[in-house]
Design a protein around this motif. Sequence first.
Motif, short mmCIF file in Angstrom:
data_model
loop_
_atom_site.label_atom_id
_atom_site.label_comp_id
_atom_site.label_asym_id
_atom_site.label_seq_id
_atom_site.Cartn_x
_atom_site.Cartn_y
_atom_site.Cartn_z
N ARG A 1 0.84 -1.20 0.00
CA ARG A 1 0.00 0.00 0.00
C ARG A 1 0.87 1.25 0.00
O ARG A 1 0.62 2.20 -0.74
CB ARG A 1 -0.94 0.01 1.21
N GLU A 2 1.92 1.25 0.81
CA GLU A 2 2.82 2.40 0.86
C GLU A 2 3.45 2.66 -0.51
O GLU A 2 3.54 3.80 -0.95
CB GLU A 2 3.91 2.18 1.91
N LEU A 3 3.87 1.60 -1.17
CA LEU A 3 4.52 1.73 -2.47
C LEU A 3 3.53 2.12 -3.56
O LEU A 3 3.76 3.08 -4.31
CB LEU A 3 5.19 0.40 -2.87
N SER A 4 2.45 1.40 -3.67
CA SER A 4 1.53 1.61 -4.79
C SER A 4 0.66 2.85 -4.64
O SER A 4 0.46 3.59 -5.61
CB SER A 4 0.68 0.36 -5.03
N ASP A 5 0.13 3.08 -3.44
CA ASP A 5 -0.75 4.25 -3.26
C ASP A 5 0.01 5.56 -3.39
O ASP A 5 -0.49 6.52 -3.96
CB ASP A 5 -1.48 4.18 -1.92
N SER A 6 1.23 5.60 -2.86
CA SER A 6 1.99 6.84 -2.96
C SER A 6 2.42 7.10 -4.41
O SER A 6 2.40 8.24 -4.88
CB SER A 6 3.20 6.83 -2.02
N GLN B 1 12.34 -6.55 -4.59
CA GLN B 1 11.36 -7.13 -5.50
C GLN B 1 10.04 -6.34 -5.44
O GLN B 1 9.39 -6.14 -6.47
CB GLN B 1 11.11 -8.58 -5.16
N GLU B 2 9.66 -5.89 -4.27
CA GLU B 2 8.41 -5.15 -4.12
C GLU B 2 8.44 -3.82 -4.87
O GLU B 2 7.46 -3.46 -5.54
CB GLU B 2 8.11 -4.93 -2.64
N VAL B 3 9.56 -3.09 -4.80
CA VAL B 3 9.62 -1.82 -5.54
C VAL B 3 9.62 -2.06 -7.04
O VAL B 3 9.02 -1.30 -7.80
CB VAL B 3 10.80 -0.91 -5.11
N GLU B 4 10.25 -3.14 -7.46
CA GLU B 4 10.22 -3.48 -8.90
C GLU B 4 8.80 -3.82 -9.34
O GLU B 4 8.33 -3.32 -10.36
CB GLU B 4 11.16 -4.64 -9.18
N GLN B 5 8.10 -4.64 -8.56
CA GLN B 5 6.72 -5.01 -8.91
C GLN B 5 5.79 -3.80 -8.90
O GLN B 5 4.84 -3.76 -9.67
CB GLN B 5 6.21 -6.08 -7.95
N ALA B 6 6.07 -2.84 -8.05
CA ALA B 6 5.25 -1.62 -7.99
C ALA B 6 5.52 -0.69 -9.17
O ALA B 6 4.78 0.26 -9.40
CB ALA B 6 5.48 -0.89 -6.68
N GLY B 7 6.58 -0.97 -9.94
CA GLY B 7 6.87 -0.20 -11.14
C GLY B 7 7.89 0.92 -10.97
O GLY B 7 8.00 1.77 -11.84
N TYR B 8 8.66 0.88 -9.89
CA TYR B 8 9.70 1.89 -9.71
C TYR B 8 10.96 1.50 -10.47
O TYR B 8 11.33 0.32 -10.52
CB TYR B 8 10.04 2.05 -8.22
N ALA C 1 28.25 1.85 -11.69
CA ALA C 1 27.48 1.27 -12.80
C ALA C 1 26.93 -0.11 -12.47
O ALA C 1 25.94 -0.53 -13.07
CB ALA C 1 28.34 1.20 -14.06
N ASP C 2 27.54 -0.81 -11.52
CA ASP C 2 27.08 -2.15 -11.16
C ASP C 2 26.09 -2.15 -9.99
O ASP C 2 25.63 -3.21 -9.58
CB ASP C 2 28.28 -3.03 -10.79
N SER C 3 25.77 -0.98 -9.46
CA SER C 3 24.84 -0.89 -8.33
C SER C 3 23.44 -1.33 -8.74
O SER C 3 23.01 -1.11 -9.87
CB SER C 3 24.78 0.54 -7.81
N ASP C 4 22.75 -1.96 -7.81
CA ASP C 4 21.35 -2.33 -8.00
C ASP C 4 20.52 -1.05 -7.98
O ASP C 4 20.49 -0.34 -6.97
CB ASP C 4 20.92 -3.28 -6.88
N PHE C 5 19.86 -0.73 -9.06
CA PHE C 5 19.09 0.52 -9.17
C PHE C 5 17.93 0.59 -8.19
O PHE C 5 17.36 1.65 -7.97
CB PHE C 5 18.56 0.71 -10.58
N ARG C 6 17.56 -0.53 -7.61
CA ARG C 6 16.44 -0.51 -6.67
C ARG C 6 16.90 -0.59 -5.22
O ARG C 6 16.07 -0.70 -4.31
CB ARG C 6 15.47 -1.62 -7.02
#
Length: 100
Positions: free
Chosen positions: A23-28, A56-63, A76-81
């Motif tokens: 909810r925090e991820l998707s609603d905001s 995984q949750e931020v990726e699924q939320a579309g960030y 350059a090798d850092s995980d963007f999420r």
Amino acid sequence: EVGSHGVSHELHHAAQPAAVRWRELSDSKAEVERRLGQPCRAFAFPNGDYNPDSRQEVEQAGYRWAFTTEPRPADADSDFRLLPRLDPPASIPGLARLLN
């Protein structure tokens, strides 16, 4: 870039129900997109806290990007999420004075 930071500043932790984090991820994200009329691609974890499922949750939320407060460099090798986020050394007015 305007990003999201959650609805109620809920800290992401493993003992928390996944539905609360979702909810925090998707609603905001939806609210930022509704107000700006453009995609919201970045999320900053409240207090920089995250758990093993957060990436995984931020990726699924579309960030595209998500920021922690881990004190490490990004490359350059850092995980963007799970990128590090630096706190400014002053308030917004103080930071503006430092940059002028």
